[in-house]
Design a protein around this motif. Structure first.
Motif, PDB file in Angstrom:
ATOM      1  N   GLY A 213      -2.048  -2.987  -6.934  1.00 48.48           N
ATOM      2  CA  GLY A 213      -1.064  -3.587  -6.303  1.00 48.48           C
ATOM      3  C   GLY A 213       0.051  -4.085  -7.216  1.00 48.48           C
ATOM      4  N   ILE A 214      -0.292  -4.509  -8.327  1.00 55.42           N
ATOM      5  CA  ILE A 214       0.802  -4.840  -9.078  1.00 55.42           C
ATOM      6  C   ILE A 214       1.543  -3.785  -9.773  1.00 55.42           C
ATOM      7  N   MET A 215       0.825  -2.704 -10.369  1.00 59.65           N
ATOM      8  CA  MET A 215       1.286  -1.519 -10.807  1.00 59.65           C
ATOM      9  C   MET A 215       1.964  -0.504 -10.052  1.00 59.65           C
ATOM     10  N   LEU A 216       1.487  -0.295  -8.916  1.00 56.38           N
ATOM     11  CA  LEU A 216       1.918   0.600  -8.128  1.00 56.38           C
ATOM     12  C   LEU A 216       2.586   0.035  -6.537  1.00 56.38           C
ATOM     13  N   GLY A 217       2.553  -1.260  -6.537  1.00 58.21           N
ATOM     14  CA  GLY A 217       3.017  -1.847  -5.132  1.00 58.21           C
ATOM     15  C   GLY A 217       4.453  -1.869  -5.008  1.00 58.21           C
ATOM     16  N   GLY A 218       5.338  -1.286  -5.704  1.00 58.08           N
ATOM     17  CA  GLY A 218       6.922  -1.240  -5.324  1.00 58.08           C
ATOM     18  C   GLY A 218       7.304  -2.682  -5.695  1.00 58.08           C
ATOM     19  N   GLY A 219       6.901  -3.512  -6.463  1.00 64.29           N
ATOM     20  CA  GLY A 219       7.535  -4.501  -6.808  1.00 64.29           C
ATOM     21  C   GLY A 219       7.214  -5.546  -5.635  1.00 64.29           C
TER      22      GLY A 219
ATOM     23  N   VAL B 269       0.936  -1.282   0.143  1.00 69.35           N
ATOM     24  CA  VAL B 269      -0.056  -0.086   0.113  1.00 69.35           C
ATOM     25  C   VAL B 269       0.857   1.127   0.112  1.00 69.35           C
ATOM     26  N   GLU B 270       1.939   1.334   0.854  1.00 67.87           N
ATOM     27  CA  GLU B 270       3.036   2.412   0.979  1.00 67.87           C
ATOM     28  C   GLU B 270       3.400   3.096  -0.535  1.00 67.87           C
ATOM     29  N   PRO B 271       3.741   2.384  -1.188  1.00 64.23           N
ATOM     30  CA  PRO B 271       4.190   3.056  -2.805  1.00 64.23           C
ATOM     31  C   PRO B 271       3.243   3.487  -3.286  1.00 64.23           C
ATOM     32  N   ALA B 272       1.974   2.676  -3.234  1.00 64.69           N
ATOM     33  CA  ALA B 272       0.774   3.128  -4.053  1.00 64.69           C
ATOM     34  C   ALA B 272       0.243   4.394  -3.486  1.00 64.69           C
ATOM     35  N   ALA B 273       0.199   4.264  -2.300  1.00 60.37           N
ATOM     36  CA  ALA B 273      -0.354   5.791  -1.800  1.00 60.37           C
ATOM     37  C   ALA B 273       0.419   6.980  -1.752  1.00 60.37           C
ATOM     38  N   LYS B 274       1.733   6.741  -1.871  1.00 60.72           N
ATOM     39  CA  LYS B 274       2.793   8.166  -2.400  1.00 60.72           C
ATOM     40  C   LYS B 274       2.595   8.487  -3.613  1.00 60.72           C
ATOM     41  N   GLN B 275       2.088   7.393  -4.619  1.00 60.47           N
ATOM     42  CA  GLN B 275       1.987   8.197  -6.006  1.00 60.47           C
ATOM     43  C   GLN B 275       0.745   9.135  -5.692  1.00 60.47           C
TER      44      GLN B 275
ATOM     45  N   LEU C 150     -12.095  -5.613  -6.332  1.00 55.49           N
ATOM     46  CA  LEU C 150     -11.069  -6.768  -6.092  1.00 55.49           C
ATOM     47  C   LEU C 150     -10.147  -6.823  -7.517  1.00 55.49           C
ATOM     48  N   LEU C 151     -10.469  -6.489  -8.299  1.00 58.29           N
ATOM     49  CA  LEU C 151      -9.569  -6.467  -9.849  1.00 58.29           C
ATOM     50  C   LEU C 151      -8.851  -5.048  -9.670  1.00 58.29           C
ATOM     51  N   SER C 152      -9.520  -3.903  -9.316  1.00 63.16           N
ATOM     52  CA  SER C 152      -8.756  -2.631  -9.162  1.00 63.16           C
ATOM     53  C   SER C 152      -7.726  -2.960  -8.248  1.00 63.16           C
ATOM     54  N   MET C 153      -7.917  -3.511  -7.080  1.00 63.44           N
ATOM     55  CA  MET C 153      -7.017  -3.581  -5.894  1.00 63.44           C
ATOM     56  C   MET C 153      -5.752  -4.390  -6.584  1.00 63.44           C
ATOM     57  N   ASN C 154      -6.121  -5.353  -7.061  1.00 63.58           N
ATOM     58  CA  ASN C 154      -5.261  -6.436  -7.845  1.00 63.58           C
ATOM     59  C   ASN C 154      -4.391  -5.782  -8.723  1.00 63.58           C
ATOM     60  N   LEU C 155      -4.876  -4.866  -9.526  1.00 61.66           N
ATOM     61  CA  LEU C 155      -4.105  -4.187 -10.534  1.00 61.66           C
ATOM     62  C   LEU C 155      -3.129  -2.941 -10.039  1.00 61.66           C
TER      63      LEU C 155
END
Length: 161
Positions: A119-125, A66-72, A112-117
């Motif tokens: 997390g994959i794209m913005l979750g810092g790897g 969540v942290e890297p996604a939130a920072k975006q 669910l789909l949004s959270m998955n995508l």
């Protein structure tokens, strides 16, 4: 308690002049108790993911996603995770209530789909195997699809009609 089979009249067999009877989505009735069980299973999942992992335990792995996604978006990671957890818990209550079950099922699928995508794209790897994540969520999507197509599945006591 009334455990009658739920089969909306609009989902009956239909036939046209040129073909044999065809089944619409969920033409075979599903017992209300089965739909209730599916809703309880989905609510348990949202409660575990939201209330337990994000609010009570504040799981470090969840925070690392969540942290890297939130920072975006300029948001603090820990607070964002707790807010997501609270929303997931509220969704669990809505799911188990059976209120507007079909519409809520579609909302679950989008979330669910949004959270998955995200997390994959913005979750810092942090999600190292995105395909595995999506495959592991297939049963959840299947449960959501059952409620979305065969709901409402709302359990009702004898006095509630």
């Amino acid at each position: 308690m009334d455990w009658r089979v739920v089969a909306p009249p609009s989902l009956d067999y239909t036939a046209d002049q040129d073909s044999a009877a065809t089944l619409s989505p969920c033409a075979l009735p599903i017992p209300a108790r089965v739909l209730l069980f599916v809703r309880i299973a989905l609510a348990a999942l949202w409660t575990f993911e939201g209330l337990w992992l994000k609010v009570i335990v504040r799981d470090p792995h969840e925070l690392r996603i969540v942290e890297p996604a939130a920072k975006q978006f300029g948001l603090p990671g820990a607070s964002t995770m707790v807010a997501i957890g609270i929303l997931e818990t509220a969704l669990a209550a809505l799911v188990v209530s059976g209120f507007r079950a079909r519409q809520v099922a579609w909302v679950q699928g989008v979330i669910l789909l949004s959270m998955n995508l995200l997390g994959i794209m913005l979750g810092g790897g942090e999600i190292r195997d995105p395909i595995s994540l999506l495959v592991h969520n297939l049963p959840t999507f299947a449960c959501i699809a059952v409620i979305a197509t065969c709901g409402p599945g709302r359990w009702r006591g004898k006095g509630n009609g």
